[in-house]
Scaffold this motif. Structure first.
Motif, PDB file in Angstrom:
ATOM      1  N   MET A 222       0.825  -1.208   0.000  1.00 17.15           N
ATOM      2  CA  MET A 222       0.000   0.000   0.000  1.00 17.15           C
ATOM      3  C   MET A 222       0.859   1.259   0.000  1.00 17.15           C
ATOM      4  O   MET A 222       0.535   2.251  -0.660  1.00 17.15           O
ATOM      5  CB  MET A 222      -0.949  -0.005   1.203  1.00 17.15           C
ATOM      6  N   ALA A 223       1.965   1.227   0.705  1.00 24.00           N
ATOM      7  CA  ALA A 223       2.881   2.363   0.719  1.00 24.00           C
ATOM      8  C   ALA A 223       3.501   2.581  -0.654  1.00 24.00           C
ATOM      9  O   ALA A 223       3.711   3.723  -1.085  1.00 24.00           O
ATOM     10  CB  ALA A 223       3.971   2.142   1.769  1.00 24.00           C
ATOM     11  N   VAL A 224       3.779   1.492  -1.350  1.00 27.03           N
ATOM     12  CA  VAL A 224       4.326   1.582  -2.707  1.00 27.03           C
ATOM     13  C   VAL A 224       3.308   2.252  -3.630  1.00 27.03           C
ATOM     14  O   VAL A 224       3.651   3.145  -4.415  1.00 27.03           O
ATOM     15  CB  VAL A 224       4.706   0.182  -3.230  1.00 27.03           C
ATOM     16  N   VAL A 225       2.062   1.837  -3.557  1.00 28.76           N
ATOM     17  CA  VAL A 225       1.014   2.440  -4.389  1.00 28.76           C
ATOM     18  C   VAL A 225       0.880   3.929  -4.092  1.00 28.76           C
ATOM     19  O   VAL A 225       0.828   4.760  -5.015  1.00 28.76           O
ATOM     20  CB  VAL A 225      -0.343   1.738  -4.159  1.00 28.76           C
ATOM     21  N   ARG A 226       0.848   4.274  -2.832  1.00 31.15           N
ATOM     22  CA  ARG A 226       0.702   5.681  -2.451  1.00 31.15           C
ATOM     23  C   ARG A 226       1.867   6.513  -2.987  1.00 31.15           C
ATOM     24  O   ARG A 226       1.679   7.636  -3.488  1.00 31.15           O
ATOM     25  CB  ARG A 226       0.618   5.807  -0.928  1.00 31.15           C
ATOM     26  N   ARG A 227       3.071   5.975  -2.902  1.00 26.55           N
ATOM     27  CA  ARG A 227       4.256   6.710  -3.332  1.00 26.55           C
ATOM     28  C   ARG A 227       4.261   6.938  -4.848  1.00 26.55           C
ATOM     29  O   ARG A 227       4.625   8.022  -5.316  1.00 26.55           O
ATOM     30  CB  ARG A 227       5.514   5.955  -2.911  1.00 26.55           C
ATOM     31  N   HIS A 228       3.852   5.942  -5.617  1.00 27.16           N
ATOM     32  CA  HIS A 228       3.980   6.045  -7.070  1.00 27.16           C
ATOM     33  C   HIS A 228       2.697   6.474  -7.777  1.00 27.16           C
ATOM     34  O   HIS A 228       2.766   6.998  -8.902  1.00 27.16           O
ATOM     35  CB  HIS A 228       4.446   4.705  -7.639  1.00 27.16           C
ATOM     36  N   TYR A 229       1.559   6.253  -7.158  1.00 28.94           N
ATOM     37  CA  TYR A 229       0.277   6.568  -7.793  1.00 28.94           C
ATOM     38  C   TYR A 229      -0.367   7.807  -7.182  1.00 28.94           C
ATOM     39  O   TYR A 229      -1.286   8.368  -7.765  1.00 28.94           O
ATOM     40  CB  TYR A 229      -0.650   5.359  -7.664  1.00 28.94           C
ATOM     41  N   GLY A 230       0.102   8.194  -6.009  1.00 24.30           N
ATOM     42  CA  GLY A 230      -0.404   9.399  -5.363  1.00 24.30           C
ATOM     43  C   GLY A 230      -1.527   9.162  -4.387  1.00 24.30           C
ATOM     44  O   GLY A 230      -1.815  10.012  -3.546  1.00 24.30           O
ATOM     45  N   ARG A 231      -2.144   8.023  -4.449  1.00 23.06           N
ATOM     46  CA  ARG A 231      -3.224   7.663  -3.538  1.00 23.06           C
ATOM     47  C   ARG A 231      -3.376   6.154  -3.520  1.00 23.06           C
ATOM     48  O   ARG A 231      -2.855   5.459  -4.399  1.00 23.06           O
ATOM     49  CB  ARG A 231      -4.547   8.310  -3.949  1.00 23.06           C
ATOM     50  N   VAL A 232      -4.111   5.646  -2.553  1.00 22.46           N
ATOM     51  CA  VAL A 232      -4.367   4.211  -2.455  1.00 22.46           C
ATOM     52  C   VAL A 232      -5.815   3.951  -2.864  1.00 22.46           C
ATOM     53  O   VAL A 232      -6.742   4.395  -2.180  1.00 22.46           O
ATOM     54  CB  VAL A 232      -4.129   3.690  -1.022  1.00 22.46           C
ATOM     55  N   PRO A 233      -6.052   3.273  -3.976  1.00 24.63           N
ATOM     56  CA  PRO A 233      -7.427   2.980  -4.408  1.00 24.63           C
ATOM     57  C   PRO A 233      -8.206   2.243  -3.320  1.00 24.63           C
ATOM     58  O   PRO A 233      -7.644   1.482  -2.527  1.00 24.63           O
ATOM     59  CB  PRO A 233      -7.226   2.096  -5.644  1.00 24.63           C
ATOM     60  N   ILE A 234      -9.515   2.478  -3.312  1.00 25.59           N
ATOM     61  CA  ILE A 234     -10.358   1.926  -2.255  1.00 25.59           C
ATOM     62  C   ILE A 234     -10.320   0.397  -2.220  1.00 25.59           C
ATOM     63  O   ILE A 234     -10.562  -0.216  -1.180  1.00 25.59           O
ATOM     64  CB  ILE A 234     -11.814   2.427  -2.417  1.00 25.59           C
ATOM     65  N   LYS A 235      -9.993  -0.229  -3.340  1.00 28.52           N
ATOM     66  CA  LYS A 235      -9.942  -1.685  -3.391  1.00 28.52           C
ATOM     67  C   LYS A 235      -9.033  -2.246  -2.321  1.00 28.52           C
ATOM     68  O   LYS A 235      -9.307  -3.287  -1.719  1.00 28.52           O
ATOM     69  CB  LYS A 235      -9.483  -2.149  -4.780  1.00 28.52           C
ATOM     70  N   TRP A 236      -7.891  -1.544  -2.051  1.00 27.75           N
ATOM     71  CA  TRP A 236      -6.945  -2.030  -1.049  1.00 27.75           C
ATOM     72  C   TRP A 236      -7.590  -2.078   0.337  1.00 27.75           C
ATOM     73  O   TRP A 236      -7.380  -3.013   1.103  1.00 27.75           O
ATOM     74  CB  TRP A 236      -5.709  -1.134  -1.026  1.00 27.75           C
ATOM     75  N   TRP A 237      -8.378  -1.070   0.647  1.00 30.75           N
ATOM     76  CA  TRP A 237      -9.028  -1.028   1.960  1.00 30.75           C
ATOM     77  C   TRP A 237     -10.136  -2.065   2.060  1.00 30.75           C
ATOM     78  O   TRP A 237     -10.309  -2.698   3.116  1.00 30.75           O
ATOM     79  CB  TRP A 237      -9.594   0.373   2.203  1.00 30.75           C
ATOM     80  N   LEU A 238     -10.888  -2.267   0.958  1.00 29.37           N
ATOM     81  CA  LEU A 238     -11.970  -3.237   0.979  1.00 29.37           C
ATOM     82  C   LEU A 238     -11.447  -4.668   1.058  1.00 29.37           C
ATOM     83  O   LEU A 238     -12.065  -5.530   1.693  1.00 29.37           O
ATOM     84  CB  LEU A 238     -12.831  -3.078  -0.278  1.00 29.37           C
ATOM     85  N   ALA A 239     -10.312  -4.926   0.417  1.00 27.74           N
ATOM     86  CA  ALA A 239      -9.772  -6.286   0.378  1.00 27.74           C
ATOM     87  C   ALA A 239      -8.931  -6.644   1.597  1.00 27.74           C
ATOM     88  O   ALA A 239      -8.662  -7.817   1.844  1.00 27.74           O
ATOM     89  CB  ALA A 239      -8.924  -6.468  -0.885  1.00 27.74           C
ATOM     90  N   GLN A 240      -8.555  -5.639   2.374  1.00 23.12           N
ATOM     91  CA  GLN A 240      -7.647  -5.897   3.493  1.00 23.12           C
ATOM     92  C   GLN A 240      -8.180  -6.915   4.497  1.00 23.12           C
ATOM     93  O   GLN A 240      -7.420  -7.808   4.929  1.00 23.12           O
ATOM     94  CB  GLN A 240      -7.299  -4.587   4.204  1.00 23.12           C
ATOM     95  N   PRO A 241      -9.443  -6.866   4.900  1.00 26.02           N
ATOM     96  CA  PRO A 241      -9.926  -7.868   5.880  1.00 26.02           C
ATOM     97  C   PRO A 241      -9.732  -9.302   5.404  1.00 26.02           C
ATOM     98  O   PRO A 241      -9.352 -10.178   6.191  1.00 26.02           O
ATOM     99  CB  PRO A 241     -11.409  -7.516   6.039  1.00 26.02           C
ATOM    100  N   TYR A 242      -9.969  -9.540   4.104  1.00 26.02           N
ATOM    101  CA  TYR A 242      -9.792 -10.899   3.579  1.00 26.02           C
ATOM    102  C   TYR A 242      -8.319 -11.223   3.372  1.00 26.02           C
ATOM    103  O   TYR A 242      -7.833 -12.284   3.785  1.00 26.02           O
ATOM    104  CB  TYR A 242     -10.540 -11.059   2.256  1.00 26.02           C
ATOM    105  N   SER A 243      -7.585 -10.312   2.723  1.00 22.37           N
ATOM    106  CA  SER A 243      -6.194 -10.577   2.352  1.00 22.37           C
ATOM    107  C   SER A 243      -5.271 -10.700   3.561  1.00 22.37           C
ATOM    108  O   SER A 243      -4.264 -11.404   3.503  1.00 22.37           O
ATOM    109  CB  SER A 243      -5.686  -9.464   1.436  1.00 22.37           C
TER     110      SER A 243
END
Length: 251
Positions: A222-243
């Protein structure tokens, strides 16, 4: 064989730590490829049978060492720096290449002189059950890369000039160094090229870092995405409980 034909075409780095029971498979799969390779094994001071396996392969290795190091990413950079081939990759010691896989990657990269790297498809094989499934891989897209890592690391090959231009993998990372590398290659040079063919196998077993350190892996990605994409898409937050949580309790 001419001197030119004998020159290594691919530098293959094998980082390893206490993976002796898998290491022979990984090395055999590399040396069975039909392209000239130079192989460096960077072992982090294993206490299992790794040293024995490495010594058995030593006559064919371009170099190896076994000592405590700064981790997987640092070992990968160290190994690549020792080589001279125009294309580079690393193969974790618990994965393996499919027959002809490296040739397919080399041909694809040579056919695309402007791209920094190519990647193909890979199988995921569960050690305990032998179950095989396809690793999630897609044609390259910035938007899709921001949602998940769509590049399979064992199925990838990087141009050395591109590797050196971005400084290799980030030695500060321990879980998502490959994901970060794809982003930096893309941002600095251009899109990676997708090869729609199976070239490698990812071995899933109980001791992999992605299984034993799920929370850290997810946080780092998630930190990698934030650094290179500028934000963390909501998919990461929604998938976190399962992943993270569910898979930790029910692996």
């Amino acid at each position: 064989m001419s001197a030119e034909a004998a020159l290594p075409l691919v530098t293959v780095v094998v980082p390893s730590f206490n993976q002796g029971r898998f290491l022979d498979d990984a090395l055999r799969s590399i040396f069975e490829q039909d392209v000239p390779v130079e192989v460096f094994v960077l072992d982090g001071g294993s206490t299992d049978e790794s040293a024995r396996v490495i010594r058995e392969w030593a006559p064919r290795l371009a170099g190896w060492r076994s000592r405590k190091d700064e981790g997987q990413a640092a070992a990968i950079n160290e190994g690549v720096a020792l080589g001279r081939a125009p294309f580079v990759c690393w193969l974790n010691s618990d994965d393996w290449l499919l027959p002809g896989g490296l040739r397919k990657l080399v041909d694809a990269l040579q056919a695309q002189p402007g791209t920094p790297a190519v990647y193909g498809r890979a199988w995921n094989v569960v050690e305990a059950s032998g179950k095989r499934s396809a690793v999630w891989v897609e044609p390259f897209s910035e938007r899709r890369m921001a949602v998940r890592c769509i590049v399979s690391q064992p199925a990838s090959l990087v141009r050395r000039t591109a590797w050196e231009a971005v400084g290799g993998v980030d030695g500060r990372l321990h879980m998502a160094m490959d994901y970060d590398l794809w982003w930096r290659l893309y941002r600095s040079i251009g899109a990676l090229v997708f090869l729609d063919d199976y070239v490698a196998v990812n071995r899933e077993h109980a001791a992999t870092k992605t299984k034993t350190m799920r929370r850290r892996h997810y946080r780092e990605a998630m930190a990698v995405v934030r650094r290179h994409y500028g934000r963390v898409p909501i998919k990461w937050w929604l998938a976190q409980p399962y992943s993270v949580w569910f898979k930790t309790i029910f692996p």
